[in-house]
Design an enzyme around this catalytic site. Structure first.
Site, mmCIF file in Angstrom:
data_model
loop_
_atom_site.group_PDB
_atom_site.id
_atom_site.type_symbol
_atom_site.label_atom_id
_atom_site.label_comp_id
_atom_site.label_asym_id
_atom_site.label_seq_id
_atom_site.Cartn_x
_atom_site.Cartn_y
_atom_site.Cartn_z
ATOM 1 N N GLU A 17 0.857 -1.195 0.000
ATOM 2 C CA GLU A 17 0.000 0.000 0.000
ATOM 3 C C GLU A 17 0.888 1.237 0.000
ATOM 4 O O GLU A 17 1.844 1.319 0.780
ATOM 5 C CB GLU A 17 -0.902 0.029 1.244
ATOM 6 C CG GLU A 17 -1.774 1.300 1.267
ATOM 7 C CD GLU A 17 -2.548 1.478 2.565
ATOM 8 O OE1 GLU A 17 -3.555 0.771 2.739
ATOM 9 O OE2 GLU A 17 -2.157 2.329 3.387
ATOM 10 N N THR A 48 -3.995 4.769 -1.484
ATOM 11 C CA THR A 48 -5.025 5.280 -0.576
ATOM 12 C C THR A 48 -5.760 6.481 -1.182
ATOM 13 O O THR A 48 -5.289 7.102 -2.150
ATOM 14 C CB THR A 48 -4.439 5.687 0.791
ATOM 15 O OG1 THR A 48 -3.518 6.750 0.591
ATOM 16 C CG2 THR A 48 -3.750 4.527 1.477
ATOM 17 N N TYR A 49 -6.908 6.784 -0.573
ATOM 18 C CA TYR A 49 -7.782 7.851 -1.069
ATOM 19 C C TYR A 49 -8.169 8.766 0.084
ATOM 20 O O TYR A 49 -8.742 8.293 1.077
ATOM 21 C CB TYR A 49 -9.043 7.215 -1.660
ATOM 22 C CG TYR A 49 -10.021 8.163 -2.294
ATOM 23 C CD1 TYR A 49 -9.847 8.572 -3.614
ATOM 24 C CD2 TYR A 49 -11.120 8.631 -1.603
ATOM 25 C CE1 TYR A 49 -10.754 9.429 -4.220
ATOM 26 C CE2 TYR A 49 -12.029 9.489 -2.196
ATOM 27 C CZ TYR A 49 -11.843 9.878 -3.505
ATOM 28 O OH TYR A 49 -12.744 10.724 -4.100
ATOM 29 N N HIS A 77 -8.094 2.888 -3.904
ATOM 30 C CA HIS A 77 -9.020 3.010 -2.780
ATOM 31 C C HIS A 77 -10.074 4.072 -3.137
ATOM 32 O O HIS A 77 -9.769 5.047 -3.823
ATOM 33 C CB HIS A 77 -8.300 3.469 -1.510
ATOM 34 C CG HIS A 77 -7.282 2.503 -0.990
ATOM 35 N ND1 HIS A 77 -6.873 2.497 0.330
ATOM 36 C CD2 HIS A 77 -6.601 1.492 -1.581
ATOM 37 C CE1 HIS A 77 -5.978 1.542 0.514
ATOM 38 N NE2 HIS A 77 -5.782 0.924 -0.636
ATOM 39 N N ASP A 109 -13.277 7.508 7.005
ATOM 40 C CA ASP A 109 -13.520 8.098 8.323
ATOM 41 C C ASP A 109 -14.286 9.397 8.139
ATOM 42 O O ASP A 109 -14.054 10.130 7.178
ATOM 43 C CB ASP A 109 -12.198 8.313 9.062
ATOM 44 C CG ASP A 109 -11.623 6.985 9.541
ATOM 45 O OD1 ASP A 109 -12.420 6.134 10.006
ATOM 46 O OD2 ASP A 109 -10.405 6.783 9.415
ATOM 47 N N TYR A 142 -11.160 -6.166 9.907
ATOM 48 C CA TYR A 142 -10.494 -5.709 11.132
ATOM 49 C C TYR A 142 -10.283 -6.872 12.110
ATOM 50 O O TYR A 142 -11.216 -7.246 12.839
ATOM 51 C CB TYR A 142 -11.345 -4.591 11.772
ATOM 52 C CG TYR A 142 -11.482 -3.415 10.826
ATOM 53 C CD1 TYR A 142 -10.638 -2.330 10.911
ATOM 54 C CD2 TYR A 142 -12.425 -3.442 9.792
ATOM 55 C CE1 TYR A 142 -10.724 -1.279 10.009
ATOM 56 C CE2 TYR A 142 -12.516 -2.397 8.870
ATOM 57 C CZ TYR A 142 -11.655 -1.315 8.989
ATOM 58 O OH TYR A 142 -11.735 -0.284 8.079
ATOM 59 N N GLN A 209 6.023 6.352 14.257
ATOM 60 C CA GLN A 209 4.879 5.481 13.929
ATOM 61 C C GLN A 209 4.137 5.030 15.188
ATOM 62 O O GLN A 209 2.941 4.758 15.136
ATOM 63 C CB GLN A 209 5.352 4.234 13.167
ATOM 64 C CG GLN A 209 5.794 4.513 11.738
ATOM 65 C CD GLN A 209 6.407 3.277 11.112
ATOM 66 O OE1 GLN A 209 7.509 2.893 11.445
ATOM 67 N NE2 GLN A 209 5.670 2.638 10.220
HETATM 68 P P1 FAD Z 1 -17.541 -0.449 6.872
HETATM 69 O O1 FAD Z 1 -17.292 -1.784 6.297
HETATM 70 O O2 FAD Z 1 -18.735 0.306 6.371
HETATM 71 O O3 FAD Z 1 -17.667 -0.611 8.459
HETATM 72 C C1 FAD Z 1 -17.653 0.545 9.300
HETATM 73 C C2 FAD Z 1 -18.379 0.261 10.597
HETATM 74 O O4 FAD Z 1 -19.775 0.127 10.336
HETATM 75 C C3 FAD Z 1 -17.966 -1.044 11.275
HETATM 76 O O5 FAD Z 1 -18.015 -0.848 12.664
HETATM 77 C C4 FAD Z 1 -19.037 -2.025 10.831
HETATM 78 O O6 FAD Z 1 -19.222 -3.094 11.751
HETATM 79 C C5 FAD Z 1 -20.268 -1.127 10.779
HETATM 80 N N1 FAD Z 1 -21.269 -1.589 9.781
HETATM 81 C C6 FAD Z 1 -21.019 -1.977 8.513
HETATM 82 N N2 FAD Z 1 -22.158 -2.305 7.886
HETATM 83 C C7 FAD Z 1 -23.159 -2.120 8.789
HETATM 84 C C8 FAD Z 1 -24.578 -2.276 8.743
HETATM 85 N N3 FAD Z 1 -25.202 -2.716 7.625
HETATM 86 N N4 FAD Z 1 -25.304 -1.979 9.856
HETATM 87 C C9 FAD Z 1 -24.700 -1.537 10.994
HETATM 88 N N5 FAD Z 1 -23.343 -1.354 11.103
HETATM 89 C C10 FAD Z 1 -22.595 -1.650 9.995
HETATM 90 N N6 FAD Z 1 -9.570 5.386 4.993
HETATM 91 C C11 FAD Z 1 -9.477 6.405 4.086
HETATM 92 O O7 FAD Z 1 -10.005 7.492 4.325
HETATM 93 N N7 FAD Z 1 -8.786 6.222 2.912
HETATM 94 C C12 FAD Z 1 -8.187 5.061 2.588
HETATM 95 O O8 FAD Z 1 -7.572 4.931 1.520
HETATM 96 C C13 FAD Z 1 -8.261 3.965 3.529
HETATM 97 N N8 FAD Z 1 -7.713 2.760 3.253
HETATM 98 C C14 FAD Z 1 -7.896 1.714 4.123
HETATM 99 C C15 FAD Z 1 -7.398 0.437 3.796
HETATM 100 C C16 FAD Z 1 -7.565 -0.643 4.662
HETATM 101 C C17 FAD Z 1 -7.041 -2.007 4.260
HETATM 102 C C18 FAD Z 1 -8.226 -0.448 5.912
HETATM 103 C C19 FAD Z 1 -8.377 -1.599 6.871
HETATM 104 C C20 FAD Z 1 -8.734 0.802 6.253
HETATM 105 C C21 FAD Z 1 -8.597 1.890 5.363
HETATM 106 N N9 FAD Z 1 -9.120 3.153 5.650
HETATM 107 C C22 FAD Z 1 -8.990 4.186 4.746
HETATM 108 C C23 FAD Z 1 -9.817 3.393 6.928
HETATM 109 C C24 FAD Z 1 -11.334 3.127 6.825
HETATM 110 O O9 FAD Z 1 -11.931 4.052 5.958
HETATM 111 C C25 FAD Z 1 -11.914 3.235 8.234
HETATM 112 O O10 FAD Z 1 -11.459 2.185 9.042
HETATM 113 C C26 FAD Z 1 -13.424 3.380 8.328
HETATM 114 O O11 FAD Z 1 -13.728 3.746 9.682
HETATM 115 C C27 FAD Z 1 -14.223 2.116 8.034
HETATM 116 O O12 FAD Z 1 -14.191 1.791 6.720
HETATM 117 P P2 FAD Z 1 -14.791 0.372 6.201
HETATM 118 O O13 FAD Z 1 -14.772 0.430 4.736
HETATM 119 O O14 FAD Z 1 -14.124 -0.733 6.891
HETATM 120 O O15 FAD Z 1 -16.310 0.532 6.744
#
Ligand code: FAD
Length: 291
Positions: A17, A48-49, A77, A109, A142, A209
């Site tokens: 990444e 990343t985005y 992303h 986020d 996660y 870090q």
């Molecule tokens: P989701 O899968 O939508 O989950 C978020 C929360 O909502 C979780 O607690 C989940 O349990 C809950 N949830 C999901 N679906 C439902 C539902 N139907 N009903 C109720 N609750 C639900 N951030 C950036 O801004 N840019 C990036 O490029 C970036 N890259 C990342 C790459 C990786 C590999 C990872 C692990 C994270 C990255 N992030 C990035 C961070 C990420 O955007 C955050 O962790 C964010 O808070 C959650 O994103 P998600 O896509 O996992 O969300």
């Protein structure tokens, strides 16, 4: 190439990444990083985005460079919580136009004052991308549970919804304790989630870090890492070597446990990527039947 094809061809997929330079930053640095990364031949590079709420939109530009100038498959992303449906549609079309075939669909986020109401979860973005393009969609997972979820069972139930909407592989959040990850994999598989999952590994090689990214993700720090930090925080060279050794050891153990892939969070540090790759590539090649 679609990343789902890579998983059909290989027992272990190995990727990095990177993050794009800020909008006004010199782009030459990323060329230098990519030139060095090309030499270690990752299966793909994810970009990343808008990470950290910076509204950085150079993901597409860097994905195009990765693909067209370095011949490496990009995974772009894309986040949705701070965007309208139209903005997401435009970003997606931009990626389609330059021939990107793989998107990591993320909720993102929340940025104060920027949150829109079109998307609440990454599962909705996944569905949107599948309905509006022929892209392969990856998702995040996660191993210690997403910080906002009440518990890991609820988080895995939500993950299942996301995968069922069309996610074809998952990249995990960084973690430092393999036993937690392996237990998590068991739970995910029991929940009927069968797509390949790559373990997200971040080599801890700089003292900053520990207070930065590690704190943000709230990842559990095993005593072994805390001791490493206490001993070497003031000695950058020793910390670099210790961090590379820890990540190598973690990856070797994960490979021994039969994981589907390793995704290295390299923080744009090609030196670290090269050192770790030199350590583990012979094992990955063996597992993949490369002579
Ligand atoms: P989701 O899968 O939508 O989950 C978020 C929360 O909502 C979780 O607690 C989940 O349990 C809950 N949830 C999901 N679906 C439902 C539902 N139907 N009903 C109720 N609750 C639900 N951030 C950036 O801004 N840019 C990036 O490029 C970036 N890259 C990342 C790459 C990786 C590999 C990872 C692990 C994270 C990255 N992030 C990035 C961070 C990420 O955007 C955050 O962790 C964010 O808070 C959650 O994103 P998600 O896509 O996992 O969300």
């Amino acid at each position: 190439m679609k990343i789902s094809e890579l998983f059909k061809q290989k027992k272990v997929v190995y990727s990095f990444e990177i993050f794009p330079p800020k909008v006004n930053d010199d782009i030459s640095k990323i060329y230098k990083t990519l030139s060095e990364l090309k030499d270690v031949s990752p299966d793909y590079i994810s970009i990343t985005y808008s990470a950290g709420g910076s509204k950085n939109s150079r993901t597409k530009e860097i994905a195009q460079i990765v693909k067209d100038e370095y011949g490496i498959e990009p995974l772009a992303h894309l986040t949705c919580i701070n965007s309208t449906k139209q903005e997401v549609a435009n970003a997606l079309q931009g990626l389609v136009d330059i021939g990107v075939q793989n998107v990591l669909a993320l909720r993102g986020d929340r940025i104060e004052g920027e949150v829109k109401s079109d998307f609440q979860y990454a599962s909705q973005l996944t569905e949107f991308i599948k309905q509006n393009s022929d892209m392969d969609v990856a998702g995040a997972c996660y191993p210690e549970g997403h910080p906002e979820s009440a518990n890991i069972v609820e988080d895995i139930r939500n993950l299942k919804i996301k995968v069922d909407k069309g996610v074809s592989h998952l990249n995990s959040q960084l973690f430092f304790d393999n036993d937690d990850y392996l237990k998590y994999l068991d739970m995910v598989r029991l929940a009927g989630i069968d797509v390949p999952i790559q373990a997200g590994i971040m080599p801890l090689v700089r003292a900053s870090q520990f207070g930065g990214i590690v704190k943000t993700t709230a990842a559990k720090l095993p005593a072994k890492i805390s001791r490493m930090y206490s001993k070497f925080a003031d000695d950058p060279e020793a910390l670099m070597e210790a961090g590379i050794a820890y990540a190598t050891d973690q990856i070797v153990d994960l490979l021994s446990s039969g994981v589907d892939g390793i995704h290295l969070y390299i923080m744009n540090n090609a030196y670290v990527a090269r050192r770790i790759t030199e350590n583990i590539k012979p094992i990955i090649d063996k597992l993949n039947g490369v002579k």
